[in-house]
Scaffold this motif. Structure first.
Motif, PDB file in Angstrom:
ATOM      1  N   LYS A 111       0.825  -1.356   0.254  1.00 41.86           N
ATOM      2  CA  LYS A 111       0.461   0.177  -0.050  1.00 41.86           C
ATOM      3  C   LYS A 111       1.095   1.262  -0.238  1.00 41.86           C
ATOM      4  O   LYS A 111       0.733   2.018  -0.634  1.00 41.86           O
ATOM      5  N   TYR A 112       1.733   1.241   1.159  1.00 43.14           N
ATOM      6  CA  TYR A 112       2.428   2.301   0.775  1.00 43.14           C
ATOM      7  C   TYR A 112       3.868   2.527  -0.158  1.00 43.14           C
ATOM      8  O   TYR A 112       3.611   3.649  -0.528  1.00 43.14           O
ATOM      9  N   PHE A 113       4.131   1.398  -0.903  1.00 41.47           N
ATOM     10  CA  PHE A 113       4.366   1.453  -1.962  1.00 41.47           C
ATOM     11  C   PHE A 113       4.164   2.002  -3.843  1.00 41.47           C
ATOM     12  O   PHE A 113       4.628   1.907  -5.094  1.00 41.47           O
ATOM     13  N   ALA A 114       2.551   1.297  -3.445  1.00 40.88           N
ATOM     14  CA  ALA A 114       2.317   1.196  -4.977  1.00 40.88           C
ATOM     15  C   ALA A 114       1.940   0.059  -5.114  1.00 40.88           C
ATOM     16  O   ALA A 114       2.624   0.252  -6.629  1.00 40.88           O
ATOM     17  N   THR A 115       3.088  -1.176  -4.875  1.00 42.02           N
ATOM     18  CA  THR A 115       3.475  -1.836  -5.695  1.00 42.02           C
ATOM     19  C   THR A 115       2.666  -3.256  -5.725  1.00 42.02           C
ATOM     20  O   THR A 115       1.789  -3.034  -5.249  1.00 42.02           O
ATOM     21  N   SER A 116       2.722  -4.118  -5.956  1.00 45.65           N
ATOM     22  CA  SER A 116       1.887  -4.865  -6.410  1.00 45.65           C
ATOM     23  C   SER A 116       1.877  -6.573  -5.583  1.00 45.65           C
ATOM     24  O   SER A 116       1.869  -7.805  -4.802  1.00 45.65           O
ATOM     25  N   ILE A 117       3.529  -6.013  -5.428  1.00 46.90           N
ATOM     26  CA  ILE A 117       4.746  -7.526  -5.014  1.00 46.90           C
ATOM     27  C   ILE A 117       5.821  -6.889  -3.892  1.00 46.90           C
ATOM     28  O   ILE A 117       6.138  -6.126  -5.005  1.00 46.90           O
ATOM     29  N   LEU A 118       6.036  -7.922  -3.343  1.00 50.28           N
ATOM     30  CA  LEU A 118       7.216  -7.095  -2.196  1.00 50.28           C
ATOM     31  C   LEU A 118       7.441  -8.405  -2.038  1.00 50.28           C
ATOM     32  O   LEU A 118       6.879  -9.584  -1.152  1.00 50.28           O
ATOM     33  N   ALA A 119       8.954  -9.039  -2.075  1.00 48.95           N
ATOM     34  CA  ALA A 119       9.521  -9.862  -0.912  1.00 48.95           C
ATOM     35  C   ALA A 119      10.663  -9.266  -0.014  1.00 48.95           C
ATOM     36  O   ALA A 119      11.353  -8.282  -0.246  1.00 48.95           O
ATOM     37  N   SER A 120      10.863 -10.609   1.000  1.00 45.61           N
ATOM     38  CA  SER A 120      12.209 -10.287   1.990  1.00 45.61           C
ATOM     39  C   SER A 120      13.266 -10.775   1.569  1.00 45.61           C
ATOM     40  O   SER A 120      12.986 -11.107  -0.103  1.00 45.61           O
ATOM     41  N   GLU A 121      14.722  -9.785   1.512  1.00 48.51           N
ATOM     42  CA  GLU A 121      16.125 -10.227   1.443  1.00 48.51           C
ATOM     43  C   GLU A 121      16.520 -11.808   0.839  1.00 48.51           C
ATOM     44  O   GLU A 121      16.978 -12.171   0.242  1.00 48.51           O
ATOM     45  N   THR A 122      15.853 -12.740   2.470  1.00 51.54           N
ATOM     46  CA  THR A 122      15.892 -13.434   2.427  1.00 51.54           C
ATOM     47  C   THR A 122      15.158 -14.132   0.833  1.00 51.54           C
ATOM     48  O   THR A 122      15.605 -15.547   0.614  1.00 51.54           O
ATOM     49  N   THR A 123      13.556 -14.584   0.559  1.00 53.91           N
ATOM     50  CA  THR A 123      13.570 -14.558  -0.519  1.00 53.91           C
ATOM     51  C   THR A 123      14.028 -14.424  -2.119  1.00 53.91           C
ATOM     52  O   THR A 123      14.538 -14.993  -2.943  1.00 53.91           O
ATOM     53  N   MET A 124      14.693 -13.458  -2.172  1.00 51.53           N
ATOM     54  CA  MET A 124      15.137 -12.856  -2.712  1.00 51.53           C
ATOM     55  C   MET A 124      16.666 -13.228  -3.249  1.00 51.53           C
ATOM     56  O   MET A 124      16.646 -14.327  -4.272  1.00 51.53           O
TER      57      MET A 124
ATOM     58  N   GLN B 266      14.040  -5.086  14.162  1.00 49.82           N
ATOM     59  CA  GLN B 266      15.264  -5.286  13.093  1.00 49.82           C
ATOM     60  C   GLN B 266      14.494  -4.627  11.627  1.00 49.82           C
ATOM     61  O   GLN B 266      13.068  -5.061  11.117  1.00 49.82           O
ATOM     62  N   PRO B 267      15.111  -3.954  10.987  1.00 52.38           N
ATOM     63  CA  PRO B 267      15.076  -3.857   9.445  1.00 52.38           C
ATOM     64  C   PRO B 267      14.845  -4.636   8.898  1.00 52.38           C
ATOM     65  O   PRO B 267      15.711  -5.558   8.794  1.00 52.38           O
ATOM     66  N   VAL B 268      14.156  -4.756   7.535  1.00 55.91           N
ATOM     67  CA  VAL B 268      14.210  -5.797   6.430  1.00 55.91           C
ATOM     68  C   VAL B 268      14.302  -5.261   5.692  1.00 55.91           C
ATOM     69  O   VAL B 268      13.356  -3.867   5.269  1.00 55.91           O
ATOM     70  N   GLU B 269      15.147  -5.365   4.304  1.00 59.19           N
ATOM     71  CA  GLU B 269      15.659  -4.977   3.306  1.00 59.19           C
ATOM     72  C   GLU B 269      14.134  -5.676   2.575  1.00 59.19           C
ATOM     73  O   GLU B 269      14.269  -6.813   2.418  1.00 59.19           O
ATOM     74  N   ILE B 270      13.334  -4.837   1.815  1.00 53.19           N
ATOM     75  CA  ILE B 270      12.468  -5.647   0.833  1.00 53.19           C
ATOM     76  C   ILE B 270      12.792  -5.681  -0.405  1.00 53.19           C
ATOM     77  O   ILE B 270      13.779  -4.063  -1.172  1.00 53.19           O
ATOM     78  N   TYR B 271      12.641  -6.182  -1.638  1.00 47.40           N
ATOM     79  CA  TYR B 271      12.284  -6.112  -3.281  1.00 47.40           C
ATOM     80  C   TYR B 271      10.913  -6.730  -3.838  1.00 47.40           C
ATOM     81  O   TYR B 271      10.462  -6.787  -3.221  1.00 47.40           O
ATOM     82  N   GLU B 272      11.136  -5.707  -4.971  1.00 52.47           N
ATOM     83  CA  GLU B 272      10.387  -5.763  -5.674  1.00 52.47           C
ATOM     84  C   GLU B 272      10.722  -6.889  -6.834  1.00 52.47           C
ATOM     85  O   GLU B 272      11.382  -6.294  -7.714  1.00 52.47           O
ATOM     86  N   PRO B 273      10.383  -8.028  -7.339  1.00 56.31           N
ATOM     87  CA  PRO B 273      10.509  -9.271  -8.731  1.00 56.31           C
ATOM     88  C   PRO B 273       9.978  -8.559  -9.653  1.00 56.31           C
ATOM     89  O   PRO B 273       9.199  -8.109  -9.492  1.00 56.31           O
ATOM     90  N   ILE B 274      10.994  -8.174 -10.743  1.00 52.81           N
ATOM     91  CA  ILE B 274      10.332  -7.132 -11.995  1.00 52.81           C
ATOM     92  C   ILE B 274       9.815  -7.822 -13.225  1.00 52.81           C
ATOM     93  O   ILE B 274       9.081  -7.738 -13.675  1.00 52.81           O
TER      94      ILE B 274
END
Length: 698
Positions: free
Chosen positions: A581-594, A616-624
Motif C-alpha cells: 500500500k505504501y509503495f503502490a506496488t503489487s509484489i514485495l519480497a524479503s531479502e531472504t526470498t530474493m 530489526q529493519p528488513v530490506e524489501i525487493y520487488e521482482p520485475i
C-alpha cells in the motif's frame, strides 16, 4: 488354470502365427531356398497356359509328367513325392467313341507314365499320395498302384487342422490294415536320409532325434516367411527342358533333393497355415531352363493361404534340417502363465490402473521379444496363454482394488478433497493413519495476498454476485499456486495464505513462490478484461513473500485442527503484503526470498523498512520479471531508482531527488522517494537519522 483351458487352443495356435510373422520380420529368411533339401515342381498357371498342356485335361498330362519325373530321378534326386492324385486314367474312360469306348481307343496312353513310376518305385525313389477319408481313400488309379507296388510306395497326404481350421501341424503316421504307416512327408524325409522311422506313444524317432508335438502324433511345422522359402520350378519349363535334352540342368537343380510334385494355383488345394501373417506372392521362381520367365500376372496378389504342397515340403525340410518347432507341455505352459499373471497382478496392486495397463503392455512386449528370439531357435515359448492370463489378472486386480483396497482411499479423497491439499491427503494415505496434532520446523516460503479495496467493491455488489466474483478470483489464483507446487493454507475472505516447501519438500520453494506471484499478477490482468463475474470491476491485489523457518503441521484443538503454517516468517509475509500500500506496488519480497532465487529473476531493491512488531529493519525487493524478460524501460527505471536509493542512503538528498524526479511520473515508488527526498532537502534530518522507514500500520 484359465491358461490351460482347452477352449484357448485357438489362442495357442495364434501364438505360432504371430511368432512366425515376427521372426520373419525381425530376422528374415533362415536360409537360401536352393540350399534346402526339399523343392517343388509346380503344376501352375504357366503350365495350364503352355503347350502341350494348354487346353488339355490333366488326365492327359501323365505322359509328360512321367518324362519329367524320369529326368529328375536321372538328375540325382533322392526321392520324388506326389502331392497330386490321379484317381482315374483316360484309359478307363467309358465314353463312347465310334464303335468302342474312348478308354479302349486310348489303350497304352499311360504306358510311359507307369514305366516311370515303376522304375522309380523299384529303387524306392517314388512315393505317391492318397487322401484318407471315412470309407475308401482317394488314391492313385489301379494301374498306378500296381506300378508302385501297392501300399509300399503310397502314403497319406492328410493334414491336421486346429480348431480354427488352420494347419500348424502335420500327422506323423496313420493307422492302416498293414500297421502304422508314416505320412508322405515323413516317408520322403526318411528315404532321403536312408533311415527307418519308428513310432511310439505318439512320438517319432527319426535318425536318433525324437519328434513330438504338443498334439500327439504330430509334427509342429516351422514355416519360414515369404513365398521364396521353398525353391519352385514350373512343370512347363521342366517339360521344355526335357524336350531340349538339357540333362545337366536337372543334375544341377535336383541332385540330392527331395522333390514334391503338386499344384500351385490360385484356387485349388490351398490351406491357411501358421504363416498366414507372413505370406508372399507365390510363383515358380526357381532357376529356368528353357522357357522365359512369364511376366507377373495382374490377377496375382498375396494371399493368407498357401498351396498344400508347401506344407509337405516344409515338413520334409524340418525333419532333414532337424528344426521342427519345440512346444511345451500343458503344465509348463500353465506354470508360465501363472507366473506372468502374478507379475501383472503385483504391478496392478502397486500402480494406478492406467500405469498398470502400460506395465502390462510393456511386459507383453518384452515377452513377445523374448519369444521371437527363442522362435528363431525353433523353440515356441508360450505367448497367448501368459498374455491372456495376465490380462485376466489385470482386470481382476483392478476390480479388486476398486471394490475393496481403494475404497477407503476414495472415501478419504472424497471427504477431505475440498478441505485439504492433495499432498496432505497423500501423506495420510501413505502413512495409513489419520492426521493428528503436531508439527515440525521446515524452511519454506510463505505467500500472502489480499485484494485492494475489496470492501468498497463488496458494498457495490449483491451477495450472490460478490460470491461469484470471489470464487472466480480465488479459483484462478489457487490453480496457479498449486501449479507451482504451493499449498493453500487458508482463505481469509479475499485473502490467500499459501506455503511453498510444505507439506511436500521443495528445494526451490522460493523460486516457485515468486514465479507463482508473477503469474497471479498476469492472470489477474486477464481476468479484469475477460471475466464476466467481475462485472466491469477491475481488481488489484497485493502479494507479500517471505522465506524462513516455520512450524508446519496439524495445529488446532484436539477435536478440530488444520494443516497450517505459523511463525514470524508468516507474520512478516503478511506485513510485506501490507507494505505494498505504501509503495503502490503489487509484489514485495524479503531479502531472504530474493537471495534464495539466485539468478532466476530480475529484482530491484525498494527500501529498508521496519514493520510493526519487529525491531530489526528488513530490506524489501520487488521482482520485475523472470531473468531475460525485463523490458528496456523496466531496466532503465530500475537503474535510475538504484542510483537514487544510493544517494538517499548517503544523505545526498538533492541528488536523490533529481534521480527520483526523472522516473517519478512512471514509477510510484520513485514518486514516493522524490517527495521524501524533497522534504529532507528543506528540512535535513539529524545525525541520528537512518535510511529505514518505519511502517505504523499492518
Amino acid at each position: 488354470m484359465l491358461a490351460a483351458w482347452p477352449a484357448l487352443d485357438i489362442a495357442r495356435g495364434l501364438s505360432l502365427d504371430i511368432l512366425t510373422a515376427t521372426r520373419w520380420q525381425a530376422f528374415g529368411p533362415r536360409s537360401d531356398a536352393l540350399a534346402r533339401p526339399a523343392v517343388v515342381v509346380a503344376i501352375d498357371e504357366e503350365s495350364y497356359q503352355t503347350p502341350p498342356f494348354k487346353g488339355s485335361p490333366t488326365l492327359t498330362w501323365t505322359r509328360e509328367i512321367g518324362r519329367v519325373v524320369t529326368a529328375i530321378l536321372d538328375g540325382g534326386a533322392k526321392v520324388v513325392g506326389f502331392d497330386i492324385v490321379f484317381p482315374t486314367s483316360i484309359e478307363q474312360s467309358q465314353i463312347p467313341f465310334g464303335d468302342e469306348p474312348l478308354g479302349a481307343r486310348m489303350r497304352g496312353f499311360d504306358r510311359d507314365f507307369l514305366r516311370a513310376l515303376a522304375a522309380g518305385a523299384a529303387s524306392g525313389k517314388v512315393v505317391l499320395g492318397e487322401i484318407g477319408q471315412r470309407g475308401e481313400a482317394i488314391g492313385p488309379s489301379p494301374a498306378q498302384r500296381v506300378a508302385v507296388r501297392q501300399q509300399s510306395n503310397i502314403r497319406a497326404l492328410n493334414v491336421y487342422l486346429d480348431r480354427d481350421d488352420v494347419v500348424r501341424r502335420l500327422p506323423l503316421s496313420f493307422a492302416s490294415e498293414s500297421g502304422t504307416l508314416p505320412s508322405l512327408a515323413v516317408e520322403l524325409a526318411a528315404r532321403a536320409r536312408g533311415v527307418t522311422p519308428t513310432f511310439k506313444d505318439g512320438r517319432l524317432d527319426f535318425d536318433g532325434h525324437t519328434v513330438a508335438g504338443s498334439v500327439p502324433n504330430t509334427l509342429t511345422l516351422n514355416f519360414d516367411g515369404g513365398a521364396d522359402d521353398i525353391a519352385t520350378y514350373s512343370l512347363a519349363d521342366l517339360r521344355a527342358c526335357v524336350e531340349a535334352g538339357d540333362r545337366d540342368f536337372f543334375a544341377r537343380q535336383f541332385d540330392g533333393k527331395v522333390v514334391l510334385l503338386g499344384t500351385v494355383l490360385n484356387v485349388e488345394d490351398r490351406k491357411l497355415t501358421s504363416k498366414r501373417f507372413a505370406t508372399g506372392l507365390e510363383g515358380a521362381r526357381g532357376p529356368r531352363c528353357a522357357l522365359p520367365r512369364p511376366a507377373a500376372s495382374a490377377d496375382q496378389f498375396k494371399r493368407s493361404s498357401i498351396a498344400g504342397v508347401y506344407i509337405h515340403a516344409t515338413a520334409v525340410n524340418n525333419l532333414l534340417e532337424d528344426e521342427p518347432l519345440v512346444e511345451f507341455d500343458r503344465w509348463t505352459v500353465t506354470a508360465t502363465a501363472v507366473g506372468f499373471a502374478a507379475l501383472v497382478a503385483f504391478a496392478a496392486l502397486l500402480l494406478s490402473p492406467l500405469a498398470a495397463a502400460f506395465a502390462y503392455l510393456g511386459l507383453v512386449a518384452a515377452l513377445l521379444a523374448v519369444a521371437t528370439i527363442a522362435f528363431a531357435r525353433s523353440i515356441a515359448l508360450p505367448l497367448s496363454e501368459p498374455a491372456v492370463a495376465g490380462f485376466a489378472a489385470l482386470v481382476l486386480m483392478v476390480g479388486y482394488r476398486f471394490v475393496v483396497v481403494d475404497k477407503a482411499e476414495r472415501f478419504l479423497r472424497a471427504s477431505f478433497g475440498l478441505y485439504l491439499a492433495p499432498q496432505v491427503i497423500d501423506q495420510m494415505l501413505n502413512a495409513r493413519k489419520l492426521p493428528k496434532l503436531g508439527g515440525e520446523m521446515r524452511h519454506v516460503t510463505v505467500f500472502f495476498s489480499d485484494v485492494a479495496g475489496f470492501s468498497t467493491i463488496a458494498e457495490q455488489l449483491a451477495p450472490d454476485a460478490l460470491v461469484e466474483l470471489t470464487n472466480e478470483y480465488l479459483s484462478a489464483m489457487t490453480d496457479i499456486i498449486e501449479r507451482y507446487g504451493g499449498y493453500v493454507d487458508k482463505y481469509i475472505g479475499d485473502s490467500i495464505v499459501a506455503v511453498f516447501g510444505a507439506p511436500v519438500d521443495d528445494p526451490d520453494h522460493a523460486v516457485h513462490a515468486v514465479r507463482a506471484a508473477l503469474s497471479c499478477r498476469e492472470r489477474l490482468e486477464q481476468l479484469n478484461t475477460s471475466a464476466a463475474a467481475f462485472r466491469g470491476h477491475r481488481l488489484s491485489h497485493r502479494i507479500g513473500l517471505n522465506s524462513g523457518e516455520a512450524l508446519v503441521g496439524n495445529i488446532g484443538s484436539r477435536r478440530r485442527f488444520n494443516y497450517t503454517v505459523m511463525s514470524d516468517t508468516v507474520n512478516l509475509a503478511s506485513r510485506l503484503e501490507g507494505a505494498n500500500k505504501y509503495f503502490a506496488t503489487s509484489i514485495l519480497a524479503s531479502e531472504t526470498t530474493m537471495s534464495l532465487t539466485g539468478a532466476a529473476f530480475d529484482w530491484r531493491e525498494l527500501d529498508a523498512i521496519r514493520v510493526k512488531g519487529r525491531l530489526q529493519p528488513v530490506e524489501i525487493y520487488e521482482p520485475i520479471a523472470e531473468a531475460g524478460r525485463t523490458t528496456p524501460e523496466q531496466a532503465q527505471i530500475a537503474k535510475i531508482y538504484a542510483e537514487g536509493l544510493t544517494c538517499w542512503r548517503a544523505r545526498d538528498f538533492e541528488a536523490a531527488a533529481r534521480a527520483f524526479a526523472e522516473i517519478a511520473p512512471r514509477d510510484p515508488p520513485a514518486a514516493l522517494f522524490h517527495e521524501r527526498a524533497g522534504r529532507h532537502v528543506q528540512h535535513p534530518p539529524g545525525e541520528a537519522w537512518e535510511p529505514v522507514h518505519t511502517l505504523e500500520g499492518k
